[in-house]
Design an enzyme around this catalytic site. Structure first.
Site, short mmCIF file in Angstrom:
data_model
loop_
_atom_site.label_atom_id
_atom_site.label_comp_id
_atom_site.label_asym_id
_atom_site.label_seq_id
_atom_site.Cartn_x
_atom_site.Cartn_y
_atom_site.Cartn_z
N ASP A 60 52.22 45.00 -5.57
CA ASP A 60 52.01 46.42 -5.32
C ASP A 60 51.44 47.09 -6.56
OD1 ASP A 60 52.07 49.03 -4.46
OD2 ASP A 60 54.20 49.03 -3.95
N CYS A 63 51.76 47.64 4.68
CA CYS A 63 52.38 47.59 3.36
C CYS A 63 53.52 48.60 3.35
CB CYS A 63 51.37 47.81 2.24
SG CYS A 63 50.69 49.48 2.12
N THR A 64 53.87 49.08 2.19
CA THR A 64 55.02 49.99 2.08
C THR A 64 54.65 51.43 2.44
OG1 THR A 64 55.94 48.57 0.36
CG2 THR A 64 56.91 50.77 0.58
N GLY A 65 53.81 52.04 1.61
CA GLY A 65 53.49 53.46 1.78
C GLY A 65 52.16 53.75 2.45
N ASN A 66 51.38 52.72 2.73
CA ASN A 66 50.07 52.86 3.38
C ASN A 66 49.13 53.76 2.58
OD1 ASN A 66 48.70 54.14 6.45
ND2 ASN A 66 48.21 52.20 5.51
N THR A 67 49.20 53.64 1.23
CA THR A 67 48.27 54.39 0.38
C THR A 67 47.52 53.48 -0.59
OG1 THR A 67 49.98 54.86 -1.27
CG2 THR A 67 49.61 56.54 0.46
N CYS A 68 47.89 52.22 -0.70
CA CYS A 68 47.25 51.32 -1.68
C CYS A 68 46.71 50.05 -1.02
CB CYS A 68 48.23 50.93 -2.79
SG CYS A 68 48.97 52.29 -3.69
N ARG A 69 47.61 49.10 -0.81
CA ARG A 69 47.18 47.77 -0.36
C ARG A 69 46.64 47.74 1.07
NH1 ARG A 69 52.70 44.95 -1.92
NH2 ARG A 69 53.35 47.04 -1.30
#
Length: 145
Positions: free
Chosen positions: A117, A8-14
């Site tokens: 997101d 994903c984008t920041g590798n903290t959620c999805r």
């Protein structure tokens, strides 16, 4: 041996939620990691991502990592959360076209190819993202066996 990399984008959620969900299936011969195209290394998963995983009795100790060539080489399957993540990866790693899909594309979910997101949202928004990811993972489990 299947080596699945969620991106994903920041590798903290999805992608950490996807990683935790698939790891919780304990599929023999399946290794799982996650990364972000714009991640800051060593950040914890977001508070709401951790809360939603805990609500679902899924434990996961996560530290973010930026997507690298080493991770791309490690992976036999790269599953992105959006079409834009997939396009970005394929522009940097054109040789990965045969192993890179959006999660929903690989799950053959034709309705909406992207997982929204939840970053910055409340727990309910994270629950919705969690369920969306979980449903897609349920569809791909048999493909990974």
């Amino acid at each position: 041996m299947a080596r699945v990399l969620f991106v994903c984008t920041g590798n903290t959620c999805r992608s950490p939620m996807a990683e935790a969900i698939l790891k919780s299936k304990q599929l023999p011969g399946v290794e799982v990691k996650s990364a972000g195209v714009y991640a800051v290394n060593e950040a914890e998963a977001s508070v709401n991502a951790k809360a939603v995983l805990q609500e679902n009795n899924i434990s996961h100790d996560h530290r973010s990592s930026t997507l690298t060539g080493d991770e791309m080489n490690w992976a036999t399957l790269v599953l992105t959360m959006t079409q834009s993540h997939k396009a970005m990866i394929l522009s940097q790693y054109p040789g990965a076209w045969d192993k890179t899909f959006t999660l929903k594309e690989f799950a053959e979910d034709d309705l909406n190819p992207d997982v929204a997101d939840p970053f910055g949202g409340n727990e309910q928004i994270y629950r919705e993202a969690f369920l969306e990811i979980k449903e897609s993972i349920e569809k791909i489990v048999e493909k990974l066996r």
